[in-house]
Design a protein around this motif. Structure first.
Motif, PDB file in Angstrom:
ATOM      1  N   ASN A 114       0.829  -1.197   0.000  1.00 32.68           N
ATOM      2  CA  ASN A 114       0.000   0.000   0.000  1.00 32.68           C
ATOM      3  C   ASN A 114       0.868   1.253   0.000  1.00 32.68           C
ATOM      4  OD1 ASN A 114      -2.487   1.386   0.102  1.00 32.68           O
ATOM      5  ND2 ASN A 114      -2.223   1.672   2.294  1.00 32.68           N
ATOM      6  N   LEU A 115       1.887   1.264   0.833  1.00 33.22           N
ATOM      7  CA  LEU A 115       2.794   2.401   0.916  1.00 33.22           C
ATOM      8  C   LEU A 115       3.507   2.626  -0.416  1.00 33.22           C
ATOM      9  CD1 LEU A 115       4.109   4.556   2.740  1.00 33.22           C
ATOM     10  CD2 LEU A 115       5.853   2.848   3.291  1.00 33.22           C
ATOM     11  N   ARG A 116       3.967   1.554  -1.047  1.00 32.98           N
ATOM     12  CA  ARG A 116       4.651   1.676  -2.352  1.00 32.98           C
ATOM     13  C   ARG A 116       3.699   2.183  -3.435  1.00 32.98           C
ATOM     14  NH1 ARG A 116      10.185   0.506  -1.234  1.00 32.98           N
ATOM     15  NH2 ARG A 116       9.922  -0.624   0.623  1.00 32.98           N
ATOM     16  N   ALA A 117       2.456   1.731  -3.382  1.00 33.21           N
ATOM     17  CA  ALA A 117       1.481   2.186  -4.368  1.00 33.21           C
ATOM     18  C   ALA A 117       1.252   3.687  -4.233  1.00 33.21           C
ATOM     19  CB  ALA A 117       0.168   1.423  -4.203  1.00 33.21           C
ATOM     20  N   VAL A 118       1.124   4.171  -3.007  1.00 35.67           N
ATOM     21  CA  VAL A 118       0.930   5.598  -2.778  1.00 35.67           C
ATOM     22  C   VAL A 118       2.156   6.375  -3.257  1.00 35.67           C
ATOM     23  CG1 VAL A 118       0.631   7.378  -1.015  1.00 35.67           C
ATOM     24  CG2 VAL A 118      -0.703   5.279  -0.892  1.00 35.67           C
TER      25      VAL A 118
END
Length: 178
Positions: A114-118
């Motif tokens: 999720n963090l990488r996607a953001v």
């Protein structure tokens, strides 16, 4: 972060405004026609985009929506995060309760994804998407002013349609003819 069709439509609509908004505010009706998205759905999305201060609305004739800042200063993450609803229960579940020993390592993996996607979506500006569209040959629409007759030219009579506008009117017309 959830990536849904709401986010996709919001990004598409924002690209549309960036492309077509140079000559003034863009109406939701025109976005609806070009992008084939229902007007009521766009109204829902633009309420959220306006509250997130990504677009500004102008009322009245010639009104519509325009970007509240430069397209280069708006990231895809800004758009998607403003649209996606944040469920507080889901956030608590993702964060884990203090002392929750049942949380498994897979939760950490999804938190990292999720963090990488953001981070990835923050690296993409609205302007870069607009530039890609222009490179593909998409052109901005120009506002068409109604043509005025040349001075001295004969006035054109308006075209009047003398046809029933519903099945009921057609039936009434045919009953009157018999």
């Amino acid at each position: 972060m959830r990536l849904t069709t709401k986010g996709r439509f919001a990004v598409t609509a924002m690209i549309d405004i960036a492309l077509h908004g140079r000559s003034g505010p863009v109406t939701l009706a025109s976005i609806s026609l070009r992008q084939r998205v229902s007007l009521s759905y766009l109204e829902l999305l633009f309420g959220k985009l306006r509250r997130a201060d990504l677009v500004e609305s102008t009322r009245g004739p010639g009104g519509g929506y325009s970007l509240s800042r430069k397209a280069a200063d708006i990231s895809v993450a800004d758009i998607v995060l403003s649209i996606e609803e944040h469920d507080t229960d889901a956030r608590r579940r993702d964060a884990g309760e203090p002392g929750d020993t049942g949380r498994c390592q897979i939760d950490d993996l999804w938190a990292t994804v999720n963090l990488r996607a953001v981070e990835f979506l923050k690296s993409i500006s609205l302007q870069s998407l607009v530039d890609e569209q222009k490179a593909k040959g998409v052109q901005a629409a120009t506002r068409h002013e109604p043509r005025r007759a040349a001075p001295g030219a004969p006035a054109r009579k308006p075209f009047i349609v003398d046809a029933p506008n519903s099945v009921f009117a057609l039936g009434r017309r045919q009953q009157g003819a018999s």
